[in-house]
Design a protein around this motif. Structure first.
Motif, short mmCIF file in Angstrom:
data_model
loop_
_atom_site.label_atom_id
_atom_site.label_comp_id
_atom_site.label_asym_id
_atom_site.label_seq_id
_atom_site.Cartn_x
_atom_site.Cartn_y
_atom_site.Cartn_z
N ASP A 30 44.44 49.62 38.41
CA ASP A 30 44.77 48.20 38.23
C ASP A 30 44.89 47.86 36.74
O ASP A 30 45.77 47.08 36.34
N ASP A 85 42.74 42.28 33.60
CA ASP A 85 41.76 43.03 34.41
C ASP A 85 40.43 43.29 33.69
O ASP A 85 39.72 44.23 34.03
N HIS A 108 40.54 39.19 37.89
CA HIS A 108 40.05 38.82 39.23
C HIS A 108 38.58 39.17 39.43
O HIS A 108 38.10 39.13 40.57
N HIS A 109 37.86 39.53 38.38
CA HIS A 109 36.45 39.88 38.55
C HIS A 109 35.58 38.63 38.67
O HIS A 109 35.72 37.70 37.87
N THR A 128 44.30 42.45 39.86
CA THR A 128 44.98 41.69 38.80
C THR A 128 46.48 41.90 38.92
O THR A 128 47.28 40.99 38.66
N ASP A 158 43.36 49.21 43.67
CA ASP A 158 42.21 48.32 43.78
C ASP A 158 41.87 47.96 45.23
O ASP A 158 40.74 47.60 45.52
#
Ligand SMILES: [Mn+2]
Length: 316
Positions: A30, A85, A108-109, A128, A158
């Motif tokens: 990713d 990311d 996106h974490h 991401t 991912d």
């Protein structure tokens, strides 16, 4: 003032001239896919772009077209810095030393620290790359075939091939839109998830030799010695943790990888209902509910004991 507006991100990108795009250390599919996808779209828009990863591109991802354009150090000055990311600045490594904070943070974490001026963080997005595959056309940039291949690779890796619990209909719609651009999903899937080297499988064998399971937690170790006897070139787990996670009786899988310098890299995978990012956070790591990691100082046996005890609190 910070913002989380995609429109402001669009304006910032269009007014930019010299852009640095970067992602995290020990990059995964990713990280590389998002970096290349956005970087190539910006190059196609005639921006002056440097794509930089502190650790370079892992061997297993060098088949991605234009991945040779990714460098290990930035050169010169930039008017716009974009991080993809990455949950925090520390994840980028030392390449931003002497540079200002990123202008744009796309990630996106769940552990994202909103460290940039514009933060586009969607913790529901499985990758991401999926976020970027939507943003790039919205920002009036185009996705070429190599950029589409990079983005789809990020999405596939991912989600472990579209099978993580955070999968949503939108993910498949986005993947379909990339296929319509001529991106070959089966070929990328095979490259990213199915093919592996002879050395990697021998390394798995070494790790599988000392697999253990207790209280629905399964784990194993990969020592410096295991790496040596199998001739495996990386310091990662060659994705062995995902094989451990496929064990029916286990709810959580953990792998310990000796790094040759008194630190142990730990990776967790869990089935739905178990949030391993909480355990990783206890050891200064991070990640997602179903997949997390940490780097822990200490000897292999001692780290293993501490981590397994902390992990089994979740399954008790
Ligand atoms: Mn990711």
């Amino acid at each position: 003032m910070t913002s989380n507006s995609p429109k402001e991100a669009r304006e910032r990108i269009h007014s930019a001239h010299r852009i640095l795009v970067t992602s995290h250390i020990r990059p995964d599919g990713d990280a590389v896919g998002s970096l290349l996808g956005l970087g190539l779209a910006l190059l196609d828009a005639e921006k002056d772009v440097q794509m930089v990863l502190a650790d370079g591109v892992p061997r297993a991802l060098r088949y991605l077209k234009s991945s040779e354009k990714i460098r290990k150090k930035p050169n010169g000055n930039f008017d716009t810095i974009i991080s993809v990311d990455c949950s925090g600045m520390d994840r980028i490594g030392e390449i931003l030393d002497g540079y200002p904070k990123p202008d744009l943070n796309i990630d996106h974490h769940i552990t994202n620290l909103n460290f940039a001026q514009i933060n586009l963080v969607d913790i529901e997005a499985p990758s991401t790359a999926e976020m970027l595959a939507s943003y790039i056309p919205q920002w009036d940039l185009s996705i070429s075939q190599p950029a589409g291949e990079a983005l789809l690779t990020g999405m596939i890796t991912d989600t472990l091939g579209f099978r993580t619990s955070n999968m949503r209909p939108q993910t498949l719609n986005t993947a379909a839109s990339l296929m319509k651009l001529g991106v070959n999903l089966p070929a990328l899937y095979t490259k990213a998830l199915h093919e592996r080297s002879f050395e990697a499988v021998r390394y798995w064998g070494a790790g599988l030799n000392h697999i253990e399971m207790e209280c629905q937690v399964v784990w194993t170790t990969l020592s410096d010695e295991d790496r040596k006897i199998s001739n495996y070139p990386g310091k990662d787990d060659a994705d062995l943790v995902n094989l451990l996670a496929s064990i029916e009786e286990a709810h959580i899988a953990v792998i310990f990888i000796e790094q040759g310098d008194d630190t142990i890299k730990v990776s967790w995978r869990s089935k739905p209902g178990y949030d391993v990012s909480k355990v990783a956070a206890q050891f200064d790591g991070g990640g997602h509910k179903a997949a997390s990691g940490a780097s822990i100082e200490g000897a292999l046996d001692e780290v293993k004991k501490r981590v397994i005890a902390a992990t089994q609190v979740l399954t008790e």
